[in-house]
Design a protein around this motif. Structure first.
Motif, short mmCIF file in Angstrom:
data_model
loop_
_atom_site.label_atom_id
_atom_site.label_comp_id
_atom_site.label_asym_id
_atom_site.label_seq_id
_atom_site.Cartn_x
_atom_site.Cartn_y
_atom_site.Cartn_z
N ILE A 14 19.07 26.49 12.38
CA ILE A 14 19.39 27.81 12.93
C ILE A 14 20.42 28.45 12.01
N LEU A 15 20.15 29.70 11.67
CA LEU A 15 21.06 30.47 10.83
C LEU A 15 22.05 31.17 11.74
N THR A 16 23.19 30.56 11.95
CA THR A 16 24.17 31.17 12.86
C THR A 16 25.10 32.08 12.06
N GLU A 17 25.94 32.82 12.78
CA GLU A 17 26.89 33.69 12.10
C GLU A 17 27.87 32.89 11.25
N ARG A 18 28.05 31.62 11.62
CA ARG A 18 29.00 30.78 10.89
C ARG A 18 28.32 29.91 9.84
N GLY A 19 27.03 30.19 9.57
CA GLY A 19 26.32 29.43 8.55
C GLY A 19 25.16 28.66 9.15
N VAL A 20 24.47 27.91 8.27
CA VAL A 20 23.27 27.20 8.72
C VAL A 20 23.65 25.92 9.45
N ARG A 21 22.92 25.62 10.53
CA ARG A 21 23.16 24.41 11.32
C ARG A 21 21.82 23.71 11.56
N VAL A 22 21.86 22.36 11.59
CA VAL A 22 20.65 21.60 11.93
C VAL A 22 20.52 21.53 13.45
N ILE A 23 19.33 21.90 13.98
CA ILE A 23 19.10 21.65 15.40
C ILE A 23 18.39 20.32 15.58
N GLU A 24 17.48 20.02 14.67
CA GLU A 24 16.81 18.74 14.79
C GLU A 24 16.22 18.36 13.44
N PHE A 25 16.00 17.06 13.28
CA PHE A 25 15.21 16.55 12.17
C PHE A 25 13.91 16.03 12.73
N ASN A 26 12.85 16.19 11.96
CA ASN A 26 11.62 15.45 12.26
C ASN A 26 11.28 14.64 11.02
N ALA A 27 10.48 13.62 11.22
CA ALA A 27 10.20 12.68 10.13
C ALA A 27 8.80 12.87 9.57
N ARG A 28 8.25 14.09 9.76
CA ARG A 28 6.85 14.35 9.39
C ARG A 28 6.68 15.85 9.25
N ILE B 82 0.86 -1.19 0.00
CA ILE B 82 0.00 0.00 0.00
C ILE B 82 0.90 1.25 0.00
N PRO B 83 0.74 2.13 -1.00
CA PRO B 83 1.55 3.35 -1.02
C PRO B 83 1.35 4.16 0.26
N VAL B 84 2.46 4.53 0.90
CA VAL B 84 2.35 5.27 2.16
C VAL B 84 3.38 6.40 2.17
N PHE B 85 2.89 7.59 2.55
CA PHE B 85 3.77 8.75 2.71
C PHE B 85 4.15 8.82 4.18
N GLY B 86 5.39 8.44 4.47
CA GLY B 86 5.88 8.41 5.85
C GLY B 86 6.94 7.35 5.94
N PRO B 87 8.04 7.63 6.65
CA PRO B 87 9.13 6.67 6.73
C PRO B 87 8.82 5.49 7.62
N GLY B 88 9.53 4.40 7.40
CA GLY B 88 9.47 3.24 8.27
C GLY B 88 10.09 3.55 9.62
N LYS B 89 9.86 2.62 10.54
CA LYS B 89 10.32 2.79 11.91
C LYS B 89 11.81 3.14 12.02
N ARG B 90 12.64 2.47 11.24
CA ARG B 90 14.08 2.68 11.40
C ARG B 90 14.50 4.06 10.91
N ALA B 91 13.94 4.51 9.78
CA ALA B 91 14.28 5.85 9.29
C ALA B 91 13.65 6.93 10.16
N ALA B 92 12.50 6.62 10.77
CA ALA B 92 11.84 7.60 11.64
C ALA B 92 12.64 7.87 12.91
N ALA B 93 13.63 7.03 13.18
CA ALA B 93 14.51 7.27 14.33
C ALA B 93 15.29 8.58 14.16
N LEU B 94 15.30 9.10 12.94
CA LEU B 94 15.90 10.42 12.71
C LEU B 94 15.23 11.45 13.62
#
Ligand code: AMP
Ligand code: GLY
Length: 419
Positions: free
Chosen positions: A266-280, A87-99
């Motif tokens: 976050i757009l810091t003075e030293r460039g863009v940084r990731v604070i978090e990923f969400n899976a949705r 069944i086509p599903v938009f959303g990652p599996g459990k292991r990728a959702a650990a991101l």
């Protein structure tokens, strides 16, 4: 198409609103939905976190596409159960959702993919926490290493408060102590089919409960989109330095990411940084991103779900702007008071350019069909306008017509972009 949307928040209402305006019409079913969603889609009362129940329903009802809104079903493996059954599903599996579900996993992937993020130390004891706090210095950032509904993070100049927060979450597992990053925050969403990645329009979320960014962290109290202050080429830069390397790394590790990669930046003075990923999709950012999407959403979600995003153009957006303001119950986020009647919704949605995305709402026979609040974040007032002054004016005019005893909302959403 017959589309099943899992979830019951304002994010899911915004997704359904975007799907429901397409021609030809889709058959949309929401599980479990809410009072507002029930006006725009059929609702079924099945548990969205129960993989077997969802998969059986989707098979029996010949659902063409399942869209998973919240993180809980993803982490529970609902997408895996659907994908296994074809069944086509938009959303990652459990292991990728650990991101999203595991901050330590996310940090490891970022490191392997060379994605810019702040330094972090994983701590399993009070002694390790203490040492890491002193290494990074104030302001202190401490995070629970699991899903905590927006409550797992503390950013504070008070070392004792940081230690107390860490002590609380150490009872449940490890914590992360992070380098503090200063700058404007950006939420940028990417559609991914596991290989190809396409960006949506950037938004900014207001995470703290009170005006001027005071009070406790929440799930999000408002948002606006687009972000007129972003540097040129920002979206392309995040695509090629963050989203694509992350999706490639996950694919290389046999955990393909199919769904929405939410980059909290976050757009810091030293460039863009990731604070978090969400899976949705983010909530409330979705409420300001999807109304401006002019490319049909269903086609994008289905292409992502079926591995066929390659060759698609970037999704397109209208030139206007959108602002959303969240109405929360008294006591949110600690202990929201529920069961209170909400009035004025019809006059609010009659304001030009305004729609209401419902979250914790229900209708009850006890109040002769009136809408009541059933949780913390009750609804999002969404307003579009030619510019931010207009969208803000409309959003607050509409909010002024809604009454919920003890209801709270911020009055400064998007104020910083009104010049
Ligand atoms: P998170 O749950 O990781 O998104 O964190 C919630 C909020 O805490 C973020 O939106 C930021 O406002 C803030 N935050 C998290 N990590 C950091 C950091 N390393 N530096 C500064 N602020 C942060
Ligand atoms: N608005 C923040 C989130 O959806 O996680």
């Amino acid at each position: 198409m017959k589309i099943l949307v899992l979830g019951s928040g304002a994010r899911e209402h915004a997704i359904i609103t975007a799907l429901a305006r397409e021609e030809p019409r889709h058959e949309i079913v929401a599980a479990p939905g809410n009072a507002g969603i029930a006006e725009d889609a059929a609702v079924v009362h099945l548990d969205p976190n129960n993989a077997g129940v969802v998969a059986t329903y989707a098979l029996e009802e010949n659902v063409d596409l399942v869209v998973i809104g919240p993180e809980a079903p993803l982490v529970a493996g609902v997408a895996d159960a659907l994908r296994t059954r074809g069944i086509p599903v938009f959303g990652p599996g459990k292991r990728a959702a650990a991101l999203e579900g595991s901050k330590a996993f996310a940090k490891r992937i970022m490191q392997a993919a060379g994605v810019p993020t702040g330094s972090a130390t994983r701590a399993a004891s009070q002694a390790e926490v203490s040492e890491a706090l002193d290494t990074y210095g104030a302001p202190y950032v401490v995070k629970a290493d699991g899903l905590a509904a927006g409550k797992g993070v503390i950013v504070t100049g008070d070392r004792n408060a940081a230690v107390a927060h860490a002590d609380f979450y150490l009872q449940q597992g490890t914590v992360l102590v992070e380098e503090y990053l200063a700058g404007q925050e950006v939420s940028l969403f990417f559609l991914s089919d596991g290989n190809t990645v396409l960006p949506l329009s950037p938004a900014q979320d207001y995470k703290l409960l009170l005006d001027e960014d005071r009070g406790p962290n929440t799930g999000g109290m408002g948002a606006y989109s687009p972000l007129p202050w972003l540097p040129d080429g920002f979206v392309q830069e995040v695509l090629s330095t963050i989203a694509e390397p992350t999706v490639r790394q996950l694919a290389n590790e046999q955990t393909p990411f199919v769904g929405l990669l939410y980059c909290g930046l976050i757009l810091t003075e030293r460039g863009v940084r990731v604070i978090e990923f969400n899976a949705r999709f983010g909530d409330p950012e979705t409420q300001v991103v999807l109304p401006r999407l002019t490319t049909p959403l269903s086609g994008l979600l289905l292409a992502a779900a079926t591995g066929s995003l390659a060759g698609h153009d970037w999704p397109e957006f209208s030139d206007d702007v959108a602002v959303t303001v969240v109405l929360a119950s008294e006591g949110y986020p600690e202990a929201p008071l529920t069961g209170r009647v909400i009035t004025g919704l019809d006059s609010a949605s009659a304001v030009e350019g305004v729609t209401i995305a419902h979250a914790a709402t229900a209708t009850t026979a006890a109040h002769s069909g009136a809408v009541i609040a059933t949780g913390g974040r009750v609804l999002s007032v969404v307003a579009r306008g030619a510019h931010f002054a207009e969208a803000r004016e409309r959003a607050y005019a509409a909010m002024g017509k809604i009454f919920l005893e003890g209801g709270q909302y911020r009055t400064d959403i998007a104020a910083r972009v009104v010049s």
